[in-house]
Write an enzyme that holds these catalytic residues in place. Structure first.
Site, short mmCIF file in Angstrom:
data_model
loop_
_atom_site.label_atom_id
_atom_site.label_comp_id
_atom_site.label_asym_id
_atom_site.label_seq_id
_atom_site.Cartn_x
_atom_site.Cartn_y
_atom_site.Cartn_z
N CYS A 16 -3.85 2.84 -4.18
CA CYS A 16 -4.84 3.59 -3.41
C CYS A 16 -4.96 5.01 -3.96
O CYS A 16 -4.02 5.80 -3.85
CB CYS A 16 -4.47 3.63 -1.93
SG CYS A 16 -5.63 4.56 -0.92
N ASP A 75 -12.84 2.83 -0.38
CA ASP A 75 -12.02 3.01 0.81
C ASP A 75 -12.77 3.90 1.78
O ASP A 75 -14.00 3.88 1.82
CB ASP A 75 -10.66 3.59 0.41
CG ASP A 75 -9.55 3.19 1.38
OD1 ASP A 75 -9.86 2.60 2.41
OD2 ASP A 75 -8.39 3.49 1.10
N HIS A 76 -12.08 4.70 2.53
CA HIS A 76 -12.71 5.47 3.60
C HIS A 76 -13.96 6.21 3.12
O HIS A 76 -13.98 6.77 2.03
CB HIS A 76 -11.73 6.50 4.15
CG HIS A 76 -10.42 5.92 4.55
ND1 HIS A 76 -9.28 6.66 4.63
CD2 HIS A 76 -10.07 4.65 4.89
CE1 HIS A 76 -8.27 5.89 4.98
NE2 HIS A 76 -8.73 4.66 5.16
N HIS A 102 0.86 -1.19 0.00
CA HIS A 102 0.00 0.00 0.00
C HIS A 102 0.89 1.24 0.00
O HIS A 102 1.88 1.30 0.72
CB HIS A 102 -0.89 -0.02 1.24
CG HIS A 102 -1.97 1.02 1.25
ND1 HIS A 102 -1.70 2.36 1.47
CD2 HIS A 102 -3.31 0.92 1.08
CE1 HIS A 102 -2.84 3.03 1.43
NE2 HIS A 102 -3.83 2.19 1.19
N HIS A 128 -7.73 0.25 -3.98
CA HIS A 128 -8.51 1.06 -3.04
C HIS A 128 -8.98 2.28 -3.83
O HIS A 128 -8.15 3.05 -4.32
CB HIS A 128 -7.65 1.52 -1.87
CG HIS A 128 -7.35 0.44 -0.88
ND1 HIS A 128 -6.65 0.67 0.27
CD2 HIS A 128 -7.67 -0.88 -0.87
CE1 HIS A 128 -6.54 -0.46 0.95
NE2 HIS A 128 -7.15 -1.41 0.28
N TYR A 155 -14.94 4.06 8.38
CA TYR A 155 -15.39 2.73 7.98
C TYR A 155 -16.84 2.44 8.37
O TYR A 155 -17.15 1.38 8.91
CB TYR A 155 -14.45 1.67 8.56
CG TYR A 155 -13.14 1.60 7.83
CD1 TYR A 155 -13.04 0.97 6.59
CD2 TYR A 155 -12.00 2.21 8.34
CE1 TYR A 155 -11.85 0.93 5.90
CE2 TYR A 155 -10.79 2.17 7.66
CZ TYR A 155 -10.73 1.53 6.44
OH TYR A 155 -9.55 1.49 5.75
#
Length: 359
Positions: free
Chosen positions: A244, A316-317, A206, A271, A330
């Site tokens: 990401c 992702d977030h 990552h 991501h 999350y």
């Protein structure tokens, strides 16, 4: 594209798997044994337990995220051999239950870094926020205490046991340069990739989050050139990326869509999220919608479609919306919205391809 959803486990996640099952197109969970400290070998009984939980709801467990690397490995200490051996043994166990991808990182001390977990946005939602000026002057221990307030749920990369040694870790990293970190990463990869290959597992590093030094610590997975260098350390298909868009997007100079095409055959996990980056170095998480942030997710998704991406992807977030009580970044609601936004783009691209309509 194979859509998956990050889940932190029974008793450690506010979202039951029966809710995740109701999100269209989600086929698997992204998981880890978050209570086991970095460096320790994962017990097979616990691994099998997660598989059984996923099987009950028809999910696969192909992707593990946060099989964390012990700091002694990053520091290149003699004690790293024991922790590398534990890592190898865990890989072998994970392969027996069908795990195919491991997402990990090589960031010193901290994983992702934010200065505010619940920054209020104009619409009343809250989101993860990074304030550049604040990070320059804040004591790292103060930041740790801020993160620790969420102690009811584990925060990957901010494990209390590891952060208890914060002062010692900073002292150890004083003499570690970026080149030292590169050398230690290469050593780790040369030990791990042959085991991963033998067991049918692809390692997916990552990017550093954010992609620049924080608290003076070295960071190396930060841009296209460094990713190119990383892939050459062990030039093997099992040595690849978790690309990401949010982490890399914190540097507006980086073109994420270009990197999707550049590293197409080495992206094992995606991501996909959006952020809004400011000229002063601040950035905040946003909805996944392209217009809400500075990462053009339509362009990013088109790049994945153009390369015929068949790997694993997850939103992702997300923001915290509709009064949801959840682990920072999350929650269920905004990630569910994010998935549907990504599917909307993907489905349109698929339809255009089928009908021969130029995009």
């Amino acid at each position: 594209m194979r859509m998956v959803f990050r889940w932190f486990g029974e008793g450690n996640d506010s979202i039951p798997l029966e809710y995740v099952k109701q999100i269209p197109g989600v086929e698997g969970i992204v998981w880890a044994l978050h209570d086991i400290p970095a460096g320790e070998e994962w017990p097979i009984e616990r691994i099998v337990q997660v598989k059984q939980q996923a099987d009950t709801h028809g999910f696969h467990i192909d992707v593990v995220e946060s099989l964390n690397v012990h700091e002694d490995i990053k520091l290149g200490l003699r004690t790293r051999e024991n922790y590398i051996e534990n890592y190898k043994n865990t890989l072998k166990k994970l392969a027996t239950v069908g795990v195919k991808v491991i997402c990990y990182n090589f960031m010193p001390v901290f994983d992702w870094t934010r200065t505010d977990l619940y920054k209020e946005l104009d619409d009343g939602s809250t989101a993860l926020f990074f304030e550049s000026e604040k990070i320059k002057h804040i004591d790292p221990r103060v930041l740790v205490n801020t993160i620790a307030k969420n102690s009811s749920r584990t925060m990957p990369g901010w494990e209390p046991r590891r952060l208890q040694s914060l002062t010692r870790l900073f002292e150890q990293y004083k003499c570690v340069t970026e080149e030292d970190l590169w050398a230690n990463l290469e050593y780790f990869l040369k030990c791990i990739i042959p085991v991963a290959e033998k067991n049918g597992i692809k390692m997916a590093i990552h990017p550093d989050d954010p992609p620049f030094s924080v608290f003076g610590l070295p960071r190396i997975i930060t841009n296209k050139e460094n990713i190119q260098r990383f892939l050459k350390l062990v030039d093997h298909p099992n040595n690849g990326l978790t690309l990401c868009s949010g982490s890399l997007g914190a540097n507006p100079k980086l073109d994420v869509a270009e990197m999707v095409k550049e590293f197409a055959d080495r992206i094992h996990f995606a991501h996909i999220r959006n952020i809004k980056a400011y000229e002063n170095g601040d950035f905040v998480e946003t909805s996944h919608r392209s217009k809400d942030g500075t990462v053009d997710l339509i362009k990013v998704m088109k790049a994945y479609h153009d390369i015929g991406f068949k790997g694993y992807a997850r939103p992702d977030h997300g923001r915290h919306i509709w009064g949801e009580s959840c682990r920072p970044g999350y929650g269920l609601y905004d990630r569910g919205l994010g998935i549907m936004y990504l599917w909307g783009i993907w489905d349109l691209l698929e339809r255009q391809k089928e009908e021969g309509i130029p995009c």
